[in-house]
Motif scaffolding. Structure first.
Motif, PDB file in Angstrom:
ATOM      1  N   LYS A  38       0.834  -1.203   0.000  1.00 60.88           N
ATOM      2  CA  LYS A  38       0.000   0.000   0.000  1.00 60.88           C
ATOM      3  C   LYS A  38       0.869   1.253   0.000  1.00 60.88           C
ATOM      4  CE  LYS A  38      -3.653   0.231   2.685  1.00 60.88           C
ATOM      5  NZ  LYS A  38      -4.545   0.037   3.853  1.00 60.88           N
ATOM      6  N   ARG A  39       1.970   1.210   0.741  1.00 57.60           N
ATOM      7  CA  ARG A  39       2.878   2.359   0.809  1.00 57.60           C
ATOM      8  C   ARG A  39       3.814   2.441  -0.387  1.00 57.60           C
ATOM      9  NH1 ARG A  39       3.964   0.026   5.665  1.00 57.60           N
ATOM     10  NH2 ARG A  39       6.083  -0.381   4.999  1.00 57.60           N
ATOM     11  N   SER A  40       4.166   1.309  -0.961  1.00 54.43           N
ATOM     12  CA  SER A  40       5.261   1.255  -1.931  1.00 54.43           C
ATOM     13  C   SER A  40       4.840   1.302  -3.392  1.00 54.43           C
ATOM     14  CB  SER A  40       6.069  -0.029  -1.715  1.00 54.43           C
ATOM     15  OG  SER A  40       6.547  -0.065  -0.399  1.00 54.43           O
ATOM     16  N   LEU A  41       3.632   0.852  -3.699  1.00 55.42           N
ATOM     17  CA  LEU A  41       3.227   0.756  -5.097  1.00 55.42           C
ATOM     18  C   LEU A  41       2.071   1.699  -5.401  1.00 55.42           C
ATOM     19  CD1 LEU A  41       3.250  -3.129  -5.622  1.00 55.42           C
ATOM     20  CD2 LEU A  41       4.976  -1.483  -6.359  1.00 55.42           C
ATOM     21  N   ALA A  42       2.135   2.317  -6.565  1.00 54.19           N
ATOM     22  CA  ALA A  42       1.047   3.147  -7.083  1.00 54.19           C
ATOM     23  C   ALA A  42       0.814   2.714  -8.533  1.00 54.19           C
ATOM     24  CB  ALA A  42       1.408   4.627  -7.006  1.00 54.19           C
ATOM     25  N   PRO A  43       0.119   1.588  -8.725  1.00 52.78           N
ATOM     26  CA  PRO A  43      -0.042   1.038 -10.079  1.00 52.78           C
ATOM     27  C   PRO A  43      -0.718   2.015 -11.040  1.00 52.78           C
ATOM     28  CG  PRO A  43      -0.794  -0.526  -8.412  1.00 52.78           C
ATOM     29  CD  PRO A  43      -0.546   0.781  -7.717  1.00 52.78           C
ATOM     30  N   ARG A  44      -0.163   2.082 -12.250  1.00 52.80           N
ATOM     31  CA  ARG A  44      -0.688   2.939 -13.308  1.00 52.80           C
ATOM     32  C   ARG A  44      -1.636   2.145 -14.190  1.00 52.80           C
ATOM     33  NH1 ARG A  44       4.465   2.953 -13.064  1.00 52.80           N
ATOM     34  NH2 ARG A  44       4.747   1.815 -14.990  1.00 52.80           N
ATOM     35  N   MET A  45      -2.692   2.800 -14.638  1.00 50.79           N
ATOM     36  CA  MET A  45      -3.642   2.168 -15.547  1.00 50.79           C
ATOM     37  C   MET A  45      -2.992   2.013 -16.921  1.00 50.79           C
ATOM     38  SD  MET A  45      -6.399   1.665 -13.766  1.00 50.79           S
ATOM     39  CE  MET A  45      -7.618   1.332 -15.030  1.00 50.79           C
ATOM     40  N   THR A  46      -3.294   0.912 -17.595  1.00 51.30           N
ATOM     41  CA  THR A  46      -2.865   0.719 -18.979  1.00 51.30           C
ATOM     42  C   THR A  46      -4.061   0.984 -19.887  1.00 51.30           C
ATOM     43  OG1 THR A  46      -3.468  -1.622 -18.954  1.00 51.30           O
ATOM     44  CG2 THR A  46      -1.193  -1.062 -18.308  1.00 51.30           C
ATOM     45  N   ALA A  47      -3.808   1.130 -21.164  1.00 55.81           N
ATOM     46  CA  ALA A  47      -4.896   1.373 -22.118  1.00 55.81           C
ATOM     47  C   ALA A  47      -5.900   0.222 -22.089  1.00 55.81           C
ATOM     48  CB  ALA A  47      -4.335   1.566 -23.523  1.00 55.81           C
ATOM     49  N   GLN A  48      -5.424  -1.007 -22.008  1.00 56.09           N
ATOM     50  CA  GLN A  48      -6.313  -2.173 -21.995  1.00 56.09           C
ATOM     51  C   GLN A  48      -7.145  -2.220 -20.721  1.00 56.09           C
ATOM     52  OE1 GLN A  48      -7.196  -4.015 -24.369  1.00 56.09           O
ATOM     53  NE2 GLN A  48      -8.312  -5.626 -23.334  1.00 56.09           N
ATOM     54  N   SER A  49      -6.535  -1.932 -19.573  1.00 56.93           N
ATOM     55  CA  SER A  49      -7.301  -1.964 -18.327  1.00 56.93           C
ATOM     56  C   SER A  49      -8.345  -0.841 -18.317  1.00 56.93           C
ATOM     57  CB  SER A  49      -6.385  -1.882 -17.106  1.00 56.93           C
ATOM     58  OG  SER A  49      -5.633  -0.695 -17.083  1.00 56.93           O
ATOM     59  N   GLU A  50      -8.005   0.321 -18.840  1.00 58.49           N
ATOM     60  CA  GLU A  50      -8.984   1.413 -18.947  1.00 58.49           C
ATOM     61  C   GLU A  50     -10.144   1.000 -19.845  1.00 58.49           C
ATOM     62  OE1 GLU A  50      -7.071   4.979 -20.271  1.00 58.49           O
ATOM     63  OE2 GLU A  50      -5.989   5.247 -18.388  1.00 58.49           O
ATOM     64  N   ARG A  51      -9.830   0.383 -20.957  1.00 59.70           N
ATOM     65  CA  ARG A  51     -10.863  -0.049 -21.912  1.00 59.70           C
ATOM     66  C   ARG A  51     -11.847  -1.011 -21.234  1.00 59.70           C
ATOM     67  NH1 ARG A  51     -10.591  -4.610 -25.861  1.00 59.70           N
ATOM     68  NH2 ARG A  51     -12.257  -4.233 -27.334  1.00 59.70           N
ATOM     69  N   ILE A  52     -11.335  -1.936 -20.455  1.00 65.38           N
ATOM     70  CA  ILE A  52     -12.188  -2.923 -19.781  1.00 65.38           C
ATOM     71  C   ILE A  52     -13.092  -2.246 -18.757  1.00 65.38           C
ATOM     72  CG2 ILE A  52     -12.158  -4.855 -18.148  1.00 65.38           C
ATOM     73  CD1 ILE A  52      -9.590  -5.786 -19.714  1.00 65.38           C
ATOM     74  N   LEU A  53     -12.520  -1.386 -17.923  1.00 63.05           N
ATOM     75  CA  LEU A  53     -13.313  -0.734 -16.888  1.00 63.05           C
ATOM     76  C   LEU A  53     -14.362   0.200 -17.492  1.00 63.05           C
ATOM     77  CD1 LEU A  53     -10.653   0.006 -14.130  1.00 63.05           C
ATOM     78  CD2 LEU A  53     -12.180  -1.964 -14.370  1.00 63.05           C
ATOM     79  N   ILE A  54     -14.008   0.920 -18.531  1.00 62.82           N
ATOM     80  CA  ILE A  54     -14.970   1.811 -19.192  1.00 62.82           C
ATOM     81  C   ILE A  54     -16.090   0.998 -19.836  1.00 62.82           C
ATOM     82  CG2 ILE A  54     -15.270   3.397 -21.147  1.00 62.82           C
ATOM     83  CD1 ILE A  54     -12.452   4.528 -20.347  1.00 62.82           C
ATOM     84  N   GLN A  55     -15.748  -0.104 -20.472  1.00 61.45           N
ATOM     85  CA  GLN A  55     -16.775  -0.944 -21.100  1.00 61.45           C
ATOM     86  C   GLN A  55     -17.710  -1.541 -20.056  1.00 61.45           C
ATOM     87  OE1 GLN A  55     -17.464  -1.110 -24.258  1.00 61.45           O
ATOM     88  NE2 GLN A  55     -19.180  -2.490 -23.929  1.00 61.45           N
ATOM     89  N   TYR A  56     -17.170  -1.976 -18.931  1.00 57.61           N
ATOM     90  CA  TYR A  56     -18.023  -2.506 -17.866  1.00 57.61           C
ATOM     91  C   TYR A  56     -18.956  -1.411 -17.348  1.00 57.61           C
ATOM     92  CZ  TYR A  56     -19.800  -4.468 -13.596  1.00 57.61           C
ATOM     93  OH  TYR A  56     -20.657  -4.900 -12.618  1.00 57.61           O
ATOM     94  N   TYR A  57     -18.417  -0.223 -17.114  1.00 62.66           N
ATOM     95  CA  TYR A  57     -19.212   0.910 -16.650  1.00 62.66           C
ATOM     96  C   TYR A  57     -20.323   1.229 -17.657  1.00 62.66           C
ATOM     97  CZ  TYR A  57     -20.381   5.715 -15.376  1.00 62.66           C
ATOM     98  OH  TYR A  57     -21.042   6.866 -15.045  1.00 62.66           O
ATOM     99  N   LYS A  58     -19.988   1.276 -18.929  1.00 61.41           N
ATOM    100  CA  LYS A  58     -20.996   1.539 -19.966  1.00 61.41           C
ATOM    101  C   LYS A  58     -22.071   0.456 -19.978  1.00 61.41           C
ATOM    102  CE  LYS A  58     -18.213   4.063 -23.362  1.00 61.41           C
ATOM    103  NZ  LYS A  58     -17.639   3.962 -24.716  1.00 61.41           N
ATOM    104  N   SER A  59     -21.661  -0.799 -19.808  1.00 60.18           N
ATOM    105  CA  SER A  59     -22.649  -1.886 -19.806  1.00 60.18           C
ATOM    106  C   SER A  59     -23.588  -1.756 -18.616  1.00 60.18           C
ATOM    107  CB  SER A  59     -21.957  -3.259 -19.800  1.00 60.18           C
ATOM    108  OG  SER A  59     -21.430  -3.570 -18.527  1.00 60.18           O
ATOM    109  N   GLN A  60     -23.079  -1.291 -17.481  1.00 62.94           N
ATOM    110  CA  GLN A  60     -23.934  -1.083 -16.314  1.00 62.94           C
ATOM    111  C   GLN A  60     -24.866   0.111 -16.514  1.00 62.94           C
ATOM    112  OE1 GLN A  60     -24.103  -3.249 -13.525  1.00 62.94           O
ATOM    113  NE2 GLN A  60     -23.094  -4.319 -15.184  1.00 62.94           N
ATOM    114  N   ARG A  61     -24.366   1.165 -17.133  1.00 58.67           N
ATOM    115  CA  ARG A  61     -25.207   2.342 -17.398  1.00 58.67           C
ATOM    116  C   ARG A  61     -26.338   2.004 -18.364  1.00 58.67           C
ATOM    117  NH1 ARG A  61     -24.936   7.224 -14.989  1.00 58.67           N
ATOM    118  NH2 ARG A  61     -25.551   8.157 -16.926  1.00 58.67           N
ATOM    119  N   GLY A  62     -26.061   1.099 -19.302  1.00 55.97           N
ATOM    120  CA  GLY A  62     -27.056   0.746 -20.306  1.00 55.97           C
ATOM    121  C   GLY A  62     -27.964  -0.404 -19.920  1.00 55.97           C
ATOM    122  N   ALA A  63     -27.725  -1.031 -18.779  1.00 58.81           N
ATOM    123  CA  ALA A  63     -28.511  -2.199 -18.374  1.00 58.81           C
ATOM    124  C   ALA A  63     -29.928  -1.769 -17.993  1.00 58.81           C
ATOM    125  CB  ALA A  63     -27.842  -2.903 -17.196  1.00 58.81           C
TER     126      ALA A  63
END
Length: 148
Positions: A17-42
């Motif tokens: 928790k103190r040592s790592l600050a993981p950065r988002m990748t383009a693929q991980s952003e794409r997945i999270l945005i698509q999941y969010y969109k699917s929930q908004r459209g459900a």
């Protein structure tokens, strides 16, 4: 290796928790945005739960999983795990049986099967099986666990 006791696990979690600050990748952003969109459209969505805060929560959960796995980048796996976790919590019936499940004999295969199911749901147009794609993020960290 041997299983960690609770003190070792707590020390590891505190350290990452103190040592790592993981950065988002383009693929991980794409997945999270698509999941969010699917929930908004459900059709059965809860407007009170499907806000921009959900997307922010997905990012935090994916980053937390990346930390747990000792990664500096949020991988496809981390994003799919975050989407699956939020999905399970949004559908209590789906979460019920899994809450009492034991540990799988092959956790990597279980992660992969869950990820493949979520990927098919989010990207039905992508007919290429994951076994033909690079499996970055699916084999653990290249950095040593004992580094901390």
């Amino acid at each position: 290796g041997a299983l960690w006791d609770i003190d070792q696990l707590q020390a590891y979690i505190s350290w990452v928790k103190r040592s790592l600050a993981p950065r988002m990748t383009a693929q991980s952003e794409r997945i999270l945005i698509q999941y969010y969109k699917s929930q908004r459209g459900a059709a059965e969505r809860s407007a009170a739960r499907t806000t921009v805060r959900m997307l922010e929560s997905l990012v935090r959960i994916a980053q937390a999983h990346a930390r747990l796995m000792f990664r500096e980048e949020v991988t496809e796996q981390d994003a799919l795990v975050a989407a699956s976790l939020v999905d399970a919590c949004n559908h209590i019936n789906a979460c019920g049986d899994d809450m009492h499940a034991g540990f799988p004999a092959d956790p990597e295969a279980a992660y992969q099967a869950d990820a493949d199911a979520m990927r098919r749901r989010l990207f039905p147009e992508d007919a290429s099986p994951s076994s033909k794609r690079p499996r970055s993020g699916w084999g653990g960290s290249s950095r040593g666990w004992d580094a901390w």
